[in-house]
Design a protein around this motif. Sequence first.
Motif, short mmCIF file in Angstrom:
data_model
loop_
_atom_site.label_atom_id
_atom_site.label_comp_id
_atom_site.label_asym_id
_atom_site.label_seq_id
_atom_site.Cartn_x
_atom_site.Cartn_y
_atom_site.Cartn_z
N UNK A 66 136.89 3.43 13.67
CA UNK A 66 135.89 2.57 13.78
C UNK A 66 134.57 3.36 14.46
N UNK A 67 134.89 4.09 15.55
CA UNK A 67 133.98 4.91 16.22
C UNK A 67 134.29 6.45 16.03
N UNK A 68 133.41 7.21 15.28
CA UNK A 68 133.67 8.49 15.09
C UNK A 68 133.97 9.53 16.44
N UNK A 69 134.75 10.40 16.19
CA UNK A 69 135.24 11.37 17.58
C UNK A 69 133.74 11.78 18.33
N UNK A 70 132.64 11.95 17.67
CA UNK A 70 131.55 12.37 18.37
C UNK A 70 130.86 11.05 19.32
N UNK A 71 130.70 10.02 18.53
CA UNK A 71 130.29 8.80 19.30
C UNK A 71 131.27 8.44 20.37
N UNK A 72 132.79 8.52 20.18
CA UNK A 72 133.46 8.19 21.26
C UNK A 72 133.63 9.06 22.43
N UNK A 73 133.09 10.38 22.08
CA UNK A 73 133.31 11.48 23.17
C UNK A 73 132.24 11.27 24.34
N UNK A 74 132.94 11.31 25.71
CA UNK A 74 132.21 11.10 26.74
C UNK A 74 131.42 12.62 27.40
N UNK A 75 131.66 13.58 26.45
CA UNK A 75 131.19 14.79 26.84
C UNK A 75 129.85 15.16 26.26
N UNK A 76 129.39 14.21 25.41
CA UNK A 76 127.98 14.28 24.68
C UNK A 76 126.93 13.64 25.69
N UNK A 77 125.74 14.22 25.45
CA UNK A 77 124.40 13.55 26.03
C UNK A 77 123.84 12.49 25.32
N UNK A 78 124.14 11.29 25.79
CA UNK A 78 123.62 10.31 25.31
C UNK A 78 122.32 9.85 25.44
N UNK A 79 121.36 10.73 26.04
CA UNK A 79 119.97 10.64 26.15
C UNK A 79 119.50 11.36 25.04
N UNK A 80 120.22 12.22 24.23
CA UNK A 80 119.34 12.91 23.01
C UNK A 80 120.13 12.16 21.83
#
Lengths: 199, 199
Positions: A66-80
């Motif tokens: 339902x949520x792809x691995x990138x969107x589900x990852x907490x290691x990505x910068x959600x400000x960009x």
Amino acid sequence: MTVSLLEQLIDALRVLPGVGQKSAQRMAYHLLERQRDGGRRLADALAESMERIGHCKRCRDFSETELCPTCASSARDAQLLCAVETPADRLAIEQATGFRGLYFVLQGRLSPLDGIGPRELGLDLLAQRLEEGEVRELIVATNPTVEGEATAHYLAQLARARGVQPSRLAHGLPLGGELEYVDRGTLSHAFGSRVEIRE
Amino acid sequence: MTVSLLEQLIDALRVLPGVGQKSAQRMAYHLLERQRDGGRRLADALAESMERIGHCKRCRDFSETELCPTCASSARDAQLLCAVETPADRLAIEQATGFRGLYFVLQGRLSPLDGIGPRELGLDLLAQRLEEGEVRELIVATNPTVEGEATAHYLAQLARARGVQPSRLAHGLPLGGELEYVDRGTLSHAFGSRVEIRE
């Protein structure tokens, strides 16, 4: 007259982009002669992919969850947030750059004549996301085509109206290219947008 | 790290001849975006073909039945037998010519260095067939390569020893080709084998 299995296979292979009758024949014979196991694996991967791969509900990229691995990852910068036209564009950026933010896949570009408007590109979803307040910069990475530029313009307005800074990829000479062979539009743009050489 | 379904699909597509990473990506995205039904049909056709297509026991061509439709047909002229290297060659001849005889598919060519000898090409089966006495002419349609010519030579001897007349395809200028661009070997052969112009 009944159609043989081999003819059915050749015909089915023509669904692949860039594959005509001759290539399809060559593929069918190649699989039958030398790659039966590979052919079986391909059949399984195709059947499962066509059934189970849907879209991520957050970024609209292809995803089997339902949520792809990138969107589900907490290691990505959600400000960009980087908006691209297709999943292939997303993959290209992911592989070429060190971008650690998130993506939004439009699955197309604005094209009123083809009936593709803001709704088809999921721009309501994007607007909602920008309103949440977490995103600071929207990197618009649509293609440098007429429709891509129109889409970029629209997205930039959408972002600005919500207090998000829009940006777009730099245009200019491709690295490693030769000036002599660069198209006039690109060269003219690169010339006009020349940057100062700093010490 | 687990491999996503999409990556598995892209990897599986690379089993196709001439398909690298980039093409496989393009194919996977194309199927997912626009051709889910076509992808499902391809999966079914592949699975069934890999399981059910075997070899005709008489001509060694691919066939889903014990005897292929051509060998099983009573409308073909059993006095003419055409030996080809691959099923693709057989198909090319069938589509281009009005040949109404039968075929024998070698599934390769003599290549001792690769361990391909008379046994691998089913020449015992061919010899047995020529001994049955029905075949009058063996048309040897192997490729005009060194190995193909060696195979043709071998087949011609095999036929002659059993009272069957061997023949081979004519060499010369391709129709519609330009003399200037024909390779030297072909031109030299065509020149040496010139034929009289009759009234």
